[in-house]
Design a protein around this motif. Sequence first.
Motif, PDB file in Angstrom:
ATOM      1  N   LEU A 160       0.802  -1.223   0.000  1.00 17.45           N
ATOM      2  CA  LEU A 160       0.000   0.000   0.000  1.00 17.45           C
ATOM      3  C   LEU A 160       0.839   1.279   0.000  1.00 17.45           C
ATOM      4  N   GLY A 161       2.141   1.162   0.300  1.00 13.02           N
ATOM      5  CA  GLY A 161       2.945   2.347   0.541  1.00 13.02           C
ATOM      6  C   GLY A 161       2.765   2.775   1.990  1.00 13.02           C
ATOM      7  N   ILE A 162       3.668   3.589   2.490  1.00 14.11           N
ATOM      8  CA  ILE A 162       3.631   3.920   3.905  1.00 14.11           C
ATOM      9  C   ILE A 162       2.417   4.778   4.264  1.00 14.11           C
ATOM     10  N   ARG A 163       2.007   5.691   3.385  1.00 13.14           N
ATOM     11  CA  ARG A 163       0.842   6.500   3.746  1.00 13.14           C
ATOM     12  C   ARG A 163      -0.416   5.646   3.793  1.00 13.14           C
ATOM     13  N   GLY A 164      -0.615   4.803   2.786  1.00 12.38           N
ATOM     14  CA  GLY A 164      -1.801   3.950   2.767  1.00 12.38           C
ATOM     15  C   GLY A 164      -1.841   3.001   3.949  1.00 12.38           C
ATOM     16  N   ALA A 165      -0.687   2.427   4.300  1.00 13.26           N
ATOM     17  CA  ALA A 165      -0.638   1.502   5.435  1.00 13.26           C
ATOM     18  C   ALA A 165      -0.862   2.240   6.753  1.00 13.26           C
ATOM     19  N   THR A 166      -0.309   3.450   6.865  1.00 17.35           N
ATOM     20  CA  THR A 166      -0.523   4.245   8.081  1.00 17.35           C
ATOM     21  C   THR A 166      -2.003   4.563   8.246  1.00 17.35           C
ATOM     22  N   GLU A 167      -2.667   4.894   7.159  1.00 15.92           N
ATOM     23  CA  GLU A 167      -4.098   5.176   7.232  1.00 15.92           C
ATOM     24  C   GLU A 167      -4.889   3.927   7.628  1.00 15.92           C
ATOM     25  N   LEU A 191      -1.681  15.767   6.727  1.00 16.64           N
ATOM     26  CA  LEU A 191      -2.412  14.962   5.751  1.00 16.64           C
ATOM     27  C   LEU A 191      -3.684  14.407   6.365  1.00 16.64           C
ATOM     28  N   ARG A 192      -4.787  14.598   5.649  1.00 18.03           N
ATOM     29  CA  ARG A 192      -6.069  14.073   6.111  1.00 18.03           C
ATOM     30  C   ARG A 192      -6.072  12.549   6.072  1.00 18.03           C
ATOM     31  N   LEU A 193      -6.889  11.961   6.924  1.00 19.70           N
ATOM     32  CA  LEU A 193      -7.091  10.522   6.940  1.00 19.70           C
ATOM     33  C   LEU A 193      -8.165  10.200   5.896  1.00 19.70           C
ATOM     34  N   ARG A 194      -7.733   9.751   4.736  1.00 24.15           N
ATOM     35  CA  ARG A 194      -8.649   9.583   3.599  1.00 24.15           C
ATOM     36  C   ARG A 194      -9.676   8.481   3.825  1.00 24.15           C
ATOM     37  N   LEU A 195      -9.389   7.524   4.685  1.00 29.86           N
ATOM     38  CA  LEU A 195     -10.307   6.407   4.917  1.00 29.86           C
ATOM     39  C   LEU A 195     -11.407   6.736   5.913  1.00 29.86           C
ATOM     40  N   TRP A 196     -11.325   7.896   6.544  1.00 28.46           N
ATOM     41  CA  TRP A 196     -12.303   8.261   7.581  1.00 28.46           C
ATOM     42  C   TRP A 196     -13.343   9.201   6.994  1.00 28.46           C
ATOM     43  N   ASN A 197     -14.612   8.800   7.084  1.00 32.61           N
ATOM     44  CA  ASN A 197     -15.693   9.587   6.484  1.00 32.61           C
ATOM     45  C   ASN A 197     -16.252  10.655   7.420  1.00 32.61           C
ATOM     46  N   GLY A 198     -15.945  10.548   8.700  1.00 32.61           N
ATOM     47  CA  GLY A 198     -16.474  11.507   9.660  1.00 32.61           C
ATOM     48  C   GLY A 198     -15.673  12.801   9.697  1.00 32.61           C
ATOM     49  N   PRO A 199     -16.122  13.766  10.502  1.00 31.54           N
ATOM     50  CA  PRO A 199     -15.405  15.039  10.629  1.00 31.54           C
ATOM     51  C   PRO A 199     -13.992  14.832  11.171  1.00 31.54           C
TER      52      PRO A 199
END
Length: 199
Positions: free
Chosen positions: A86-93, A116-124
């Motif tokens: 996933l790469g480090i950013r994807g795995a960190t998320e 960097l925003r957490l792209r996997l999180w849909n909430g505020p």
Amino acid sequence: MTKLQRVSNSLLIAGIDEVGRGCLFGPVFAAVVVLDKLAEQQLWQAGLNDSKKLSAKQRSELVPVIRQESKAWGLGQASAGEIDVLGIRGATEQAMLRALQKLPQSPNLVLVDGKLRLRLWNGPQQVLVAGDSYSAAIAAASVLAKEVRDALIRRLALRFPGYSLERNVGYGTALHRKALLDLGPTSLHRNSFLRRLLA
């Protein structure tokens, strides 16, 4: 500080942080912590700070206090294999999402350390550069993640001797890099991080 004060009236605010992003070995860890105002004050008074600014002794003493005073907390990790894929950013998320999923209730707001925003999180959510200095919840998450990950790597050092993991906890020190050249990588090394070193 003002950015954080604008959101301080939300009902359930979670601070999240990661540890081990730059390591050559092992998983990346994330922790999330939810604190009320009284717990925030108590933890600051107990010496809470960014985990990198605390000694190992200070961190270990803070962990039981964080667990006791938190309204909720959770841990997540992503493996070396996931980092390679996933790469480090994807795995960190992924690690952060797994930590958030451990909470008994979805927070009203997630404070994410960094820019960097957490792209996997849909909430505020709100990103905070140097968030450990502004948010006790982020600082507590950084301490919790650091202590749990370091303890895991030290246990793994017994399984993978020769890499000085008990001292470097997976980071690319000179001894660690020399051992990689002499012994080659283990199954828990991040191959995507080693391409230049082992080329």
